[in-house]
Design a protein around this motif. Sequence first.
Motif, PDB file in Angstrom:
ATOM      1  N   LEU A  46       0.841  -1.115  -0.186  1.00  0.00           N
ATOM      2  CA  LEU A  46       0.012   0.042   0.025  1.00  0.00           C
ATOM      3  C   LEU A  46       0.710   1.226   0.069  1.00  0.00           C
ATOM      4  O   LEU A  46       1.919   1.373   0.689  1.00  0.00           O
ATOM      5  N   SER A  47       0.302   2.322  -0.760  1.00  0.00           N
ATOM      6  CA  SER A  47       1.088   3.613  -0.837  1.00  0.00           C
ATOM      7  C   SER A  47       0.256   4.568  -0.364  1.00  0.00           C
ATOM      8  O   SER A  47      -1.154   4.503  -0.520  1.00  0.00           O
ATOM      9  N   CYS A  48       0.632   5.590   0.365  1.00  0.00           N
ATOM     10  CA  CYS A  48      -0.103   6.738   0.936  1.00  0.00           C
ATOM     11  C   CYS A  48       0.633   7.922   0.603  1.00  0.00           C
ATOM     12  O   CYS A  48       1.693   8.488   0.971  1.00  0.00           O
ATOM     13  N   ALA A  49       0.101   8.883  -0.504  1.00  0.00           N
ATOM     14  CA  ALA A  49       0.707   9.914  -0.990  1.00  0.00           C
ATOM     15  C   ALA A  49      -0.100  11.291  -0.399  1.00  0.00           C
ATOM     16  O   ALA A  49      -1.138  11.332  -0.278  1.00  0.00           O
ATOM     17  N   ALA A  50       0.859  11.959   0.237  1.00  0.00           N
ATOM     18  CA  ALA A  50       0.431  13.278   0.939  1.00  0.00           C
ATOM     19  C   ALA A  50       0.676  14.497  -0.096  1.00  0.00           C
ATOM     20  O   ALA A  50       1.695  14.649  -0.585  1.00  0.00           O
ATOM     21  N   SER A  51      -0.260  15.280   0.097  1.00  0.00           N
ATOM     22  CA  SER A  51      -0.176  16.654  -0.647  1.00  0.00           C
ATOM     23  C   SER A  51      -0.910  17.688   0.169  1.00  0.00           C
ATOM     24  O   SER A  51      -1.347  17.451   1.057  1.00  0.00           O
ATOM     25  N   ARG A  86       8.757   4.947   4.841  1.00  0.00           N
ATOM     26  CA  ARG A  86       8.297   6.095   4.478  1.00  0.00           C
ATOM     27  C   ARG A  86       9.430   6.890   3.485  1.00  0.00           C
ATOM     28  O   ARG A  86      10.731   6.785   3.666  1.00  0.00           O
ATOM     29  N   ASP A  87       8.935   7.684   2.442  1.00  0.00           N
ATOM     30  CA  ASP A  87       9.855   8.349   1.755  1.00  0.00           C
ATOM     31  C   ASP A  87       9.590   9.743   1.847  1.00  0.00           C
ATOM     32  O   ASP A  87       8.598  10.388   1.148  1.00  0.00           O
ATOM     33  N   ASN A  88      10.309  10.548   2.419  1.00  0.00           N
ATOM     34  CA  ASN A  88      10.059  12.129   2.845  1.00  0.00           C
ATOM     35  C   ASN A  88      10.225  12.816   1.549  1.00  0.00           C
ATOM     36  O   ASN A  88       9.542  13.874   1.740  1.00  0.00           O
ATOM     37  N   ALA A  89      10.900  12.395   0.822  1.00  0.00           N
ATOM     38  CA  ALA A  89      11.257  13.363  -0.547  1.00  0.00           C
ATOM     39  C   ALA A  89       9.866  13.232  -1.307  1.00  0.00           C
ATOM     40  O   ALA A  89       9.669  14.220  -2.009  1.00  0.00           O
ATOM     41  N   LYS A  90       9.215  12.216  -0.982  1.00  0.00           N
ATOM     42  CA  LYS A  90       8.124  11.947  -1.980  1.00  0.00           C
ATOM     43  C   LYS A  90       6.602  12.150  -1.133  1.00  0.00           C
ATOM     44  O   LYS A  90       5.732  12.003  -1.816  1.00  0.00           O
ATOM     45  N   ASN A  91       6.815  12.445   0.208  1.00  0.00           N
ATOM     46  CA  ASN A  91       5.853  12.841   1.010  1.00  0.00           C
ATOM     47  C   ASN A  91       4.719  11.230   0.991  1.00  0.00           C
ATOM     48  O   ASN A  91       3.603  11.428   0.835  1.00  0.00           O
ATOM     49  N   THR A  92       5.458  10.183   1.120  1.00  0.00           N
ATOM     50  CA  THR A  92       4.594   8.877   0.843  1.00  0.00           C
ATOM     51  C   THR A  92       4.918   8.040   1.759  1.00  0.00           C
ATOM     52  O   THR A  92       6.206   7.882   2.290  1.00  0.00           O
ATOM     53  N   VAL A  93       4.215   7.255   2.244  1.00  0.00           N
ATOM     54  CA  VAL A  93       4.269   6.312   3.394  1.00  0.00           C
ATOM     55  C   VAL A  93       3.704   5.143   2.734  1.00  0.00           C
ATOM     56  O   VAL A  93       2.683   4.953   1.876  1.00  0.00           O
ATOM     57  N   TYR A  94       4.359   4.022   2.954  1.00  0.00           N
ATOM     58  CA  TYR A  94       4.114   2.608   2.341  1.00  0.00           C
ATOM     59  C   TYR A  94       3.860   1.481   3.448  1.00  0.00           C
ATOM     60  O   TYR A  94       4.249   1.763   4.850  1.00  0.00           O
ATOM     61  N   LEU A  95       2.997   0.610   3.008  1.00  0.00           N
ATOM     62  CA  LEU A  95       2.908  -0.570   4.110  1.00  0.00           C
ATOM     63  C   LEU A  95       3.000  -1.670   3.363  1.00  0.00           C
ATOM     64  O   LEU A  95       2.167  -2.025   2.346  1.00  0.00           O
ATOM     65  N   GLN A  96       4.151  -2.540   3.491  1.00  0.00           N
ATOM     66  CA  GLN A  96       4.319  -3.644   2.655  1.00  0.00           C
ATOM     67  C   GLN A  96       3.535  -4.690   3.583  1.00  0.00           C
ATOM     68  O   GLN A  96       3.837  -5.041   4.848  1.00  0.00           O
ATOM     69  N   MET A  97       2.688  -5.568   2.952  1.00  0.00           N
ATOM     70  CA  MET A  97       2.007  -6.641   3.643  1.00  0.00           C
ATOM     71  C   MET A  97       2.466  -7.909   2.904  1.00  0.00           C
ATOM     72  O   MET A  97       2.061  -8.386   1.951  1.00  0.00           O
ATOM     73  N   ASN A  98       3.142  -8.985   3.765  1.00  0.00           N
ATOM     74  CA  ASN A  98       3.196 -10.031   3.382  1.00  0.00           C
ATOM     75  C   ASN A  98       2.479 -11.206   4.047  1.00  0.00           C
ATOM     76  O   ASN A  98       2.045 -10.895   5.320  1.00  0.00           O
ATOM     77  N   SER A  99       2.541 -12.321   3.663  1.00  0.00           N
ATOM     78  CA  SER A  99       1.795 -13.535   4.097  1.00  0.00           C
ATOM     79  C   SER A  99       0.496 -13.079   4.631  1.00  0.00           C
ATOM     80  O   SER A  99       0.090 -13.353   5.750  1.00  0.00           O
ATOM     81  N   LEU A 100      -0.191 -12.586   3.915  1.00  0.00           N
ATOM     82  CA  LEU A 100      -1.512 -12.095   4.055  1.00  0.00           C
ATOM     83  C   LEU A 100      -2.473 -13.204   4.483  1.00  0.00           C
ATOM     84  O   LEU A 100      -2.278 -14.218   3.853  1.00  0.00           O
ATOM     85  N   GLU A 101      -3.487 -13.049   5.411  1.00  0.00           N
ATOM     86  CA  GLU A 101      -4.473 -13.939   5.845  1.00  0.00           C
ATOM     87  C   GLU A 101      -5.785 -13.347   5.540  1.00  0.00           C
ATOM     88  O   GLU A 101      -5.967 -12.189   5.545  1.00  0.00           O
ATOM     89  N   PRO A 102      -7.009 -14.240   5.440  1.00  0.00           N
ATOM     90  CA  PRO A 102      -8.069 -13.619   5.211  1.00  0.00           C
ATOM     91  C   PRO A 102      -8.528 -12.663   6.297  1.00  0.00           C
ATOM     92  O   PRO A 102      -9.424 -11.656   6.040  1.00  0.00           O
ATOM     93  N   GLU A 103      -8.023 -12.914   7.466  1.00  0.00           N
ATOM     94  CA  GLU A 103      -8.414 -12.044   8.803  1.00  0.00           C
ATOM     95  C   GLU A 103      -7.855 -10.567   8.304  1.00  0.00           C
ATOM     96  O   GLU A 103      -8.077  -9.641   9.098  1.00  0.00           O
TER      97      GLU A 103
END
Length: 125
Positions: free
Chosen positions: A20-25, A72-89
Amino acid sequence: QVQLVESGGGLVQAGGSLRLSCAASGRANSRSPMGWFRQAPGKEREFVSAIDWSGGATYYVESVKGRFTISRDNAKNTVYLQMNSLEPEDTAVYYCAMRYSGTGYYTRAYEYTDWGQGTQVTVSS
């Protein structure tokens, strides 16, 4: 005014990964603590992960530790959420949140000042 736009959600099989990515502006600034929350159908919004403004401090809810990574990458004002081994929950709408200022990380929804619209994550079994 701050705009937060999430992306990267989708449908994935159990055991799969999403980023997931979240870009702030707008009046967002690179010294804003950020967080991810999620809300599953019929449930309250819950905290998932948080990161301080520098990226040097992170925190996770117990259920995602070892599987999710926030960054996060502050130069891009973006935060990430890497999600591995995802579960139905893990199926939920995932929201990005920003606290305009502060030190450290924050785990309660009321501590954040701005929110994105959310991105759907669906994990099939």
